[in-house]
Design an enzyme around this catalytic site. Structure first.
Site, mmCIF file in Angstrom:
data_model
loop_
_atom_site.group_PDB
_atom_site.id
_atom_site.type_symbol
_atom_site.label_atom_id
_atom_site.label_comp_id
_atom_site.label_asym_id
_atom_site.label_seq_id
_atom_site.Cartn_x
_atom_site.Cartn_y
_atom_site.Cartn_z
ATOM 1 N N ARG A 35 0.834 -1.211 0.000
ATOM 2 C CA ARG A 35 0.000 0.000 0.000
ATOM 3 C C ARG A 35 0.865 1.257 0.000
ATOM 4 O O ARG A 35 0.585 2.206 -0.719
ATOM 5 C CB ARG A 35 -0.965 0.016 1.179
ATOM 6 C CG ARG A 35 -2.098 -1.001 1.057
ATOM 7 C CD ARG A 35 -3.015 -0.975 2.240
ATOM 8 N NE ARG A 35 -2.250 -1.287 3.450
ATOM 9 C CZ ARG A 35 -2.705 -1.142 4.677
ATOM 10 N NH1 ARG A 35 -3.917 -0.686 4.892
ATOM 11 N NH2 ARG A 35 -1.956 -1.460 5.715
ATOM 12 N N ASN A 63 -6.424 -2.581 1.937
ATOM 13 C CA ASN A 63 -6.446 -4.041 1.967
ATOM 14 C C ASN A 63 -7.892 -4.500 2.061
ATOM 15 O O ASN A 63 -8.693 -3.901 2.770
ATOM 16 C CB ASN A 63 -5.692 -4.571 3.188
ATOM 17 C CG ASN A 63 -4.191 -4.453 3.054
ATOM 18 O OD1 ASN A 63 -3.656 -4.284 1.966
ATOM 19 N ND2 ASN A 63 -3.498 -4.538 4.170
#
Length: 90
Positions: free
Chosen positions: A19, A37
């Site tokens: 990320r 996520n």
């Protein structure tokens, strides 16, 4: 042309700093969006920018260290004006 894309990444993309890598790649290209996520092990990205810049962004995601992208799915999304590139935390 400016657009928003939804991108779903699968593979080894969680708990490897993916990320943060996605966010940095987006910011380096001047893109805005969000990354999170998902509970199914995938990573979801919404990104807004010019077509050609988004294509470059997608290519850059494959160089994220420790992540192994097995598959990605891009779909058009409703045009969204983000002000930053945000990591959504659970």
């Amino acid at each position: 042309m400016k657009q928003t894309m939804e991108i779903l990444f699968s593979g080894r993309v969680q708990k490897v700093g993916f990320r943060a890598c996605i966010r940095n790649a987006g910011l380096n290209l001047g893109l805005c969006g969000e990354v999170e996520n998902l509970s199914n092990g995938k990573v979801r990205v919404l990104v807004t920018g010019e077509d050609v810049i988004i294509e470059k962004f997608l290519a850059m995601t494959y160089s994220c260290p420790r992540a192994i992208i097995r598959d990605l799915k891009c779909t058009g999304y409703v045009l969204t004006d983000f002000t930053d590139f945000t990591i959504i935390r659970e």
